[in-house]
Structures are given as structure tokens and as C-alpha cells.
Design an enzyme around this catalytic site. Structure first.
Site, short mmCIF file in Angstrom:
data_model
loop_
_atom_site.label_atom_id
_atom_site.label_comp_id
_atom_site.label_asym_id
_atom_site.label_seq_id
_atom_site.Cartn_x
_atom_site.Cartn_y
_atom_site.Cartn_z
N ASN A 118 17.59 47.35 -29.56
CA ASN A 118 17.39 48.72 -30.02
C ASN A 118 17.60 49.71 -28.88
O ASN A 118 17.33 49.41 -27.73
CB ASN A 118 15.99 48.88 -30.64
N GLY A 147 15.24 55.29 -28.36
CA GLY A 147 14.98 56.45 -27.49
C GLY A 147 13.82 57.31 -27.96
O GLY A 147 13.89 58.53 -27.93
N PHE A 148 12.74 56.65 -28.37
CA PHE A 148 11.50 57.34 -28.76
C PHE A 148 11.63 58.42 -29.84
O PHE A 148 11.23 59.58 -29.62
CB PHE A 148 10.83 58.02 -27.54
N SER A 161 10.37 51.63 -21.19
CA SER A 161 11.44 51.60 -22.19
C SER A 161 12.77 51.77 -21.48
O SER A 161 12.91 52.64 -20.61
CB SER A 161 11.26 52.73 -23.20
N ASN A 195 15.39 52.93 -22.84
CA ASN A 195 16.22 53.87 -23.59
C ASN A 195 15.95 55.34 -23.28
O ASN A 195 16.51 56.21 -23.92
CB ASN A 195 16.05 53.62 -25.09
N THR A 196 15.02 55.60 -22.36
CA THR A 196 14.80 56.97 -21.92
C THR A 196 15.24 57.02 -20.46
O THR A 196 14.61 56.37 -19.62
CB THR A 196 13.31 57.37 -22.08
N LYS A 243 2.43 49.47 -19.36
CA LYS A 243 3.40 48.52 -19.97
C LYS A 243 4.62 48.41 -19.06
O LYS A 243 5.24 49.42 -18.71
CB LYS A 243 3.80 48.99 -21.36
N ASN A 288 7.99 44.87 -22.06
CA ASN A 288 8.86 45.65 -22.94
C ASN A 288 10.15 44.87 -23.20
O ASN A 288 10.26 43.71 -22.78
CB ASN A 288 9.15 47.01 -22.30
C1 LIG Z 1 12.97 48.37 -32.77
C2 LIG Z 1 12.02 48.33 -31.61
C3 LIG Z 1 11.40 49.49 -31.16
C4 LIG Z 1 10.52 49.45 -30.09
N1 LIG Z 1 9.91 50.61 -29.67
C5 LIG Z 1 9.01 50.56 -28.66
C6 LIG Z 1 8.32 51.72 -28.25
O1 LIG Z 1 8.47 52.81 -28.83
N2 LIG Z 1 7.47 51.62 -27.20
C7 LIG Z 1 7.24 50.46 -26.55
O2 LIG Z 1 6.44 50.41 -25.61
N3 LIG Z 1 7.86 49.32 -26.94
C8 LIG Z 1 8.73 49.36 -27.97
N4 LIG Z 1 9.34 48.20 -28.36
C9 LIG Z 1 9.09 46.95 -27.62
C10 LIG Z 1 8.02 46.08 -28.28
O3 LIG Z 1 6.77 46.74 -28.27
C11 LIG Z 1 7.88 44.74 -27.53
O4 LIG Z 1 7.48 45.00 -26.20
C12 LIG Z 1 9.18 43.95 -27.51
O5 LIG Z 1 9.90 44.11 -28.71
C13 LIG Z 1 8.94 42.44 -27.29
O6 LIG Z 1 8.20 41.89 -28.35
P1 LIG Z 1 8.88 41.06 -29.57
O7 LIG Z 1 9.81 40.07 -28.93
O8 LIG Z 1 7.72 40.43 -30.28
O9 LIG Z 1 9.60 42.05 -30.40
C14 LIG Z 1 10.23 48.22 -29.44
C15 LIG Z 1 10.83 47.04 -29.92
C16 LIG Z 1 11.70 47.08 -30.98
C17 LIG Z 1 12.32 45.80 -31.46
#
Ligand SMILES: Cc1cc2nc3c(=O)[nH]c(=O)nc-3n(C[C@H](O)[C@H](O)[C@H](O)COP(=O)(O)O)c2cc1C
Length: 352
Positions: A110, A113-114, A177, A179-180, A215, A244
């Protein structure tokens, strides 16, 4: 039952692009009545900071950025949900398409970008949820707006803490993140000190100060991760969320060249190494929320044995559906019995 329903719905959802499927799912979940949480066996209870979690499995940030479905997360049996990332002002995020499935790898990429409704809208929603009887432990994940100048990023975190901290059981400061642009540079010790000084000043003086966690990204060098641990201890933060999404591709066997953060099964090993490193380096003093590639009880168990007190997941929900939460909890109970532990807390870090 849930797993059966998801099996029926999944082919239709997977016909849509990933973000549309996500939006449809969330709008369905947001209409759910607030259901009492399923009760968890005492062996799964865990006390951390001043908080009692009925089980250690949480929803990871990003799934419910705008806090629309906290009632559903409670009903599905999560022990807590991390909402956000929330930004101070509303912002649309990056252009679509920006979420991609890699089904063969059980992964997602993904570059959202928040996208955020902004802190005031999210705060009001959480207030309403609480009034409607949602008692689930809620973490709020905070991030700056994309168009905030570098010199003003600390002010964004301060504003977020001022508005959101009273509503959060704990707070997660997101500096990881991918993406920022520039966000990950805030993981350096000097910049961490700046952010947390501003947060300390902004924190409202109330009876309860919520625990504050950082994080981190899984793309840090080992020396940098250790330095972050030292700074986290120096600043007396309450823990680390690891990790993350990752920018790595080939090293994890991924061939897709889509830009963005990779999550899901390929991230699991790296996330676990990070959890282990943080636990070892801090001598168990840093509390860890382990996240990355958890899709089964074994995965959650190994994150816990590496040093995580709580575990979160996101990508597994997309591939396995909401039944995965109950399945992991059942599996954890079986593992506790088989390995002769009386509770989850007793298992934390035993494989570090
Ligand atoms: C579509 C998507 C959006 C995400 N958005 C955020 C976010 O806004 N802030 C954040 O700290 N992590 C975000 N994450 C990261 C997740 O919180 C997590 O750290 C990461 O996906 C690893 O866990 P998983 O393998 O169980 O998905 C996002 C992950 C995905 C897949």
C-alpha cells in the site's frame, strides 16, 4: 460461522480493487450494532501498563483509520484495536490505485499516504462509540499531515496529543510509514527527543496519562534499531510497536515493483527479528507490540516468545477474514497448555 460467511463473500470482494473492497467491508462493519465481546479465558488475559487486556490480539493501524467500526472490532473478539493513523487536518492521501493484493504471497502493498478525516472528526466518532457502549481498549496512532513543513512536524504531533490523548487507552506515535516523504527520518535520536519533548508539553494534565509507544520501520539497520531502543528508554516511553510495512522486495522473495509498504506473510520473519532484538537489547524492559505477518496461532505465539506482550494483525484479515481472531485465540490456548504455561505473560520473551 464468520469464516463461512467470509468464504462466500471473498470471491466477490476480490473481484473489486483492494481499496474498494476495504471500503465496502468497513461500511458494512460500521453499521453493526455494538455487541458484547466474546468472553476470553483467564489464561489469555494480560495486564500491561495500567491496562487489563482480555486477550493479546489487536487490530493493527490502517484498517480503521477514521474510527468507524470500533463496535465491530469489539464484537469480533479483538483484545484491542489501534485506530488511525490520524492526522491533524483532513487529507485525501495519495492518488488511487494505492493498495495492491499479492495473493500468491499472502501480502499487500500500500501507498495510501495517510488518508484521514482529521483529528476532530475522528475524536467525535470515538466519543460517540464510547457513549454507545464500546469498552474495547483503543490505541490511537498519530501521524503528521503530508503538507506540514519539516520544522512544524512536532507541532502536528503536539496538536494530536492535545486533542486525542484523553480518548486513547494508549497512543502510538507513527514515525515509520514509508508513504509520507521524510517521515522515517524522525526515528533518529535527536528528532525523537524533539517530538517527545513537544508531546510531553502538549499532554493535558489529567488524572491519567496514556502510555505512549513508538512504531518503528522494519528497514532500519540493527545499530539504528538499538539506538532507538536506547532513546526510547532514555525518554521513558512505554514501548515499541514493531513493525510497520517494509520497502524490501527481492530479499523477501517479492517480485512486484509496485511502490509502497509491503505487509503480510513475507514480513513475518523480519518483524520477529526486530521484536527479538528490541527485547534482548533492552533486557526485556521495553514492552513490545509485535506486528507483521501474523496469520495463525503459531505466528502469534512465536512473536510472543520473541518478546511481544501484545500482537496485532491486518493483512491476515484480508486473506482469511474475521474468523482468524477466534482461531488464533483458540490456538494460543492449545499452545499454552501444550507448552505448560499458565498465562500469556509467562510466555513473553521465552524464545528471545
Ligand atoms: C492497507 C494498509 C494500511 C496501513 N496503514 C497504516 C497506518 O495508517 N498507520 C500505521 O502505523 N500502519 C499502517 N499499516 C501497517 C500495519 O499497521 C502493520 O504494521 C503492517 O501491515 C504489518 O502487519 P500485517 O502483516 O499483519 O498486515 C497499514 C497496512 C496496510 C496493509
Amino acid at each position: 460461522m464468520l469464516s463461512e460467511l467470509y468464504k462466500i463473500a471473498k470471491p466477490a470482494l476480490f473481484q473489486c480493487d483492494a481499496e474498494t473492497a476495504h471500503r465496502m467491508t468497513l461500511s458494512l462493519l460500521s453499521t453493526w450494532p455494538v455487541l458484547a465481546p466474546p468472553s476470553d479465558p483467564p489464561e489469555l488475559h494480560i495486564k500491561l501498563w495500567d491496562l487489563e487486556f482480555s486477550n493479546p490480539i489487536g487490530l493493527a493501524a490502517g484498517m480503521d483509520k477514521d474510527a468507524v467500526a470500533a463496535g465491530a472490532w469489539q464484537g469480533l473478539g479483538f483484545g484491542f484495536a489501534e485506530l488511525g493513523t490520524v492526522t491533524p487536518r483532513p487529507q485525501p492521501g495519495n492518488p488511487r490505485p494505492r493498495v495492491f493484493r499479492l495473493p500468491g504471497d499472502r501480502a499487500l502493498i500500500n501507498r495510501l499516504g495517510f488518508p484521514s478525516d482529521g483529528m476532530n472528526a475522528v475524536a467525535r466518532r470515538i466519543e460517540r462509540m464510547r457513549e454507545r457502549g464500546v469498552a474495547l481498549k483503543l490505541a490511537i496512532n498519530l501521524g503528521p499531515n503530508k503538507d506540514t513543513e519539516v520544522e512544524r512536524v512536532v507541532e502536528d504531533y503536539a496538536a494530536l496529543v492535545r486533542r486525542m490523548s484523553a480518548l486513547a487507552d494508549f497512543i502510538v506515535v507513527n514515525v515509520s510509514s514509508p508513504n509520507t516523504p521524510g517521515l522515517r527520518t524522525w526515528q533518529s535520536p535527536e528528532r525523537m527527543r524533539e517530538i517527545f519533548a513537544a508531546i510531553a508539553t502538549a499532554m493535558p494534565v489529567t488524572a491519567r496519562r496514556p502510555p505512549i509507544l513508538l512504531k518503528v520501520a522494519p528497514d532500519l539497520e540493527s545499530a539504528d534499531l538499538r539506538q532507538i531502543c536506547d532513546t526510547t528508554l532514555e525518554l521513558a516511553l512505554d514501548g515499541i510497536v514493531a513493525t510497520n510495512t517494509t520497502l524490501a522486495r527481492g530479499a523477501l522473495g517479492i517480485t512486484s515493483e509496485q511502490a509502497g509498504g509491503l505487509s503480510g506473510t513475507p514480513l513475518r520473519g523480519r518483524a520477529r527479528e526486530f521484536i527479538r532484538e528490541i527485547h534482548r537489547h533492552s533486557g526485556g524492559r521495553l514492552k513490545i507490540i509485535g506486528v507483521g505477518g501474523v496469520s495463525s496461532a503459531d505466528d502469534a505465539w512465536e512473536h510472543i516468545r520473541a518478546g511481544a506482550s501484545l500482537v496485532e494483525l491486518y493483512t491476515a484479515l484480508i486473506y482469511q477474514g474475521p474468523g482468524v481472531v477466534a482461531e488464533i485465540k483458540r490456538g494460543l490456548m492449545a499452545l499454552l497448555r501444550r507448552e505448560g504455561f499458565r498465562s500469556i505473560s509467562d510466555a513473553v520473551g521465552t524464545g528471545a
